[in-house]
Structures are given as structure tokens and as C-alpha cells.
Scaffold this motif. Sequence first.
Motif, PDB file in Angstrom:
ATOM      1  N   LYS A  84      24.449  44.509  41.729  1.00 20.15           N
ATOM      2  CA  LYS A  84      24.571  44.843  43.143  1.00 20.15           C
ATOM      3  C   LYS A  84      24.709  46.347  43.365  1.00 20.15           C
ATOM      4  O   LYS A  84      24.094  46.905  44.281  1.00 20.15           O
ATOM      5  CB  LYS A  84      25.773  44.109  43.753  1.00 20.15           C
ATOM      6  N   SER A 107      36.264  43.561  38.699  1.00 16.61           N
ATOM      7  CA  SER A 107      36.809  44.009  39.982  1.00 16.61           C
ATOM      8  C   SER A 107      38.211  43.485  40.250  1.00 16.61           C
ATOM      9  O   SER A 107      38.777  43.730  41.303  1.00 16.61           O
ATOM     10  CB  SER A 107      35.885  43.550  41.114  1.00 16.61           C
ATOM     11  N   SER A 129      33.667  38.563  45.611  1.00 21.95           N
ATOM     12  CA  SER A 129      32.452  38.832  46.384  1.00 21.95           C
ATOM     13  C   SER A 129      31.595  37.582  46.505  1.00 21.95           C
ATOM     14  O   SER A 129      30.897  37.401  47.511  1.00 21.95           O
ATOM     15  CB  SER A 129      31.656  39.957  45.724  1.00 21.95           C
TER      16      SER A 129
END
Length: 380
Positions: A102, A325, A333
Motif C-alpha cells: 500500500k 503497524s 487497516s
Amino acid sequence: MIYFDNSATTVIEPQVLKTYTDVATKIMGNPSSLHNLGTVAERMLQASRKQIADLLSKEPAEIYFTSGGTEGDNWVIKGVAFEKKIYGNHVIVSAVEHPAVKESAEWLKMQGFAVDFAPVDKNGFVKVDALAALIRKDTIFVSIMAVNNEIGAIQPIREIAELLANQPTISFHVDAVQAIGKIPLTEFLPERVDFATFSAHKFHGPRGVGFIYIKTGKKIQPLLSGGGQENNRRSTTENVAGIAATAKALRLALTDFDRKTAKLLAMKQVLLAALATYSDVVIFSQTENFAPNIITFGMKGVRGEVLVHGFEAHDIYISTTSACSSKAGLASSTLVAMNVPPQIATSAVRISLDESNHMAEIEQFLTIFKQLHEKFQKIK
């Protein structure tokens, strides 16, 4: 200790570590050197390349070594986009890709490329019809992960491959980092796939080593320039010991595949059945079309990191979805892309199993979960 964070990284296998140590101590030459020590190292490098290719039913010339999944994803996405820019500037990736994909796509946007993110349904699966609707005349690249790293959803790679069968000008990349050893190769490496990314530490290999598959005839610009290693595509002195260990790890990961995945699924089913008895637990990972090793769930009203540390106090290790993350304290996400409400998404935690785990650990986990649940109920 109970280690249930295998999607973040796996423990290196003793046999793999021995291979690494043996090669590192006995094969000291640089594969690019002209003398005999270099020749020995080059032979080991090529033997490892051939073993990996054979295990994947590919050709040795289609395997290129990297430092891992992040480099592999960056290389493919950026290298293919710029190689094919004269033919178009439109790229499609899914809304639930790993940050390495991403963020690379977002970087391409800053370089003038047009990027679309293919949506997913409420269960986290890419909507193939919606993906088809995004394809344009100037589309040059599609990237879809094989197994979602946060909830374990197995993406419809074969269906997407069929969609792209009559689109030969579109390169198709699959991030297979979480797939190897967990789902059959045929599910994520059909013939239509042009590029695929792998990382050794996800299947009991060493950290800092990976490889990508580049189909014969497909072009890609180098991410690293220098001495011309890896057929002038990835310059830097090859990590021969790490590569040899990766080949060994891959062979072991694919050995006795059916028994290993059946064991993983049996443990997952016990966990799912037990968690489903709690009315305030939301489960995001099921069994059908999901990897057998990943269970993601949330306890309403309890942030994921709180539950992670609660288990850690009992020497049980899980994670808040993606390891890349988790320290940022952000909502998954993937769950956000699934339109899960923020207060639920931030409660998500991930259990990722390995064939070395066993039912006694599952039972211990569930015992501690019951205690933590009672504790949080009193607080709430």
C-alpha cells in the motif's frame, strides 16, 4: 512460554540454523569472485536457487533473492510500474494489502501514477467484480495478496487470474508472504501470476532473506544498482548462508503439508468454538476460505493492546493484527476496509498458530482468556 505470533515471525528451525551456520563458516567466498572460493559459493547459491525453483515448480532463472517481503514488494511494484510506464500509468492494488504494498502504491501516486484500491466485502475478500470495473485501457499492474496478514482471508487469486487471462498487458503480482506452507501452491501461484513475493522468516527461515518469482519474459527495473548481481536485476553481494538456509526452510515447510495444515485447522476450530461462546467477542476469521493458522477477534470495550499485554503477563504471546503497524496503536487497516466500526476494529487481536503448537497450549490460552474476560467484565 506459549508463542501464538507466528504470522509476525517464526522461530528458525534447528536444521535451518545448522545449514546457515555450516555455510557461513565453511563457504567464505564471495559468489562474484573469480577464484575457487568464489566458485564454491556460486555453486551453493545456484543450488539453493534451483531447490527453491523446483519446490515451486518454477525455473531457477525465475527466482531472485532479496532481503525479505518488504523489499520484494517494493521492488516489484516500483520496478514494474516504471518499466511499463510507456504503456500506461494505472495501477490497482487491494484495499487490504500489507503496508509494503500500500505504501509503495501511495509512493507511485506521488510520482504521477494513477492508483485505485480494489474494495473488499464484509468478510475481507476482494470483490472481483469491483476489481474488474477498475480496469482501464492504461492499467499496467494489479497486486493482490494471497493470504491477508491481519485476518487470514484467502484472496480469490485464481478467480482474479481468470479475470486477467485476456489482459496480457497487465502484470499480476501476488504477495505470497503469508501463504507459503499454509495453503496449496496452486491456490496462489496459477500460471497467470507474473510476480510473487516471499519472506524466509515466515516459514522458519532466517530473518533478512527472501526471494521473488519473476516469470520468464517479464521485465522489471532494478531497485538496487551496483555490481550487477542477480542477472543485473538486484545488485548486492548475495547472502549465501541465508539463501541456503531459506532453501532448506522452504523444503521443510512444504514437507508433510496436509498433516501440518490439518493440525493447524483442528486447533483453530477449537479456538473458534470456544471464543464463539462469549457474547462480547467478535470473530473476524472463520475456517472456509481462511488460512488455517490465523484467528483474529476482538473483545468489545477492550483495546487490542490491553489484551495483548494481559496475555503477555501470563507468558502467552499474541499480537494486534499486523506486526508492522501494531506499535502505532492503529486500528487494523483490513478491518477498516471491511467497514468494521472503529471501536470494534481497535479491539482486534490476532492469534497466529504454527505446526509446533499443540492442543495443550490452546487449552491454556482459553483458561487465561476466561480469567482475563472476567477481569475486564468487572472493570467495564
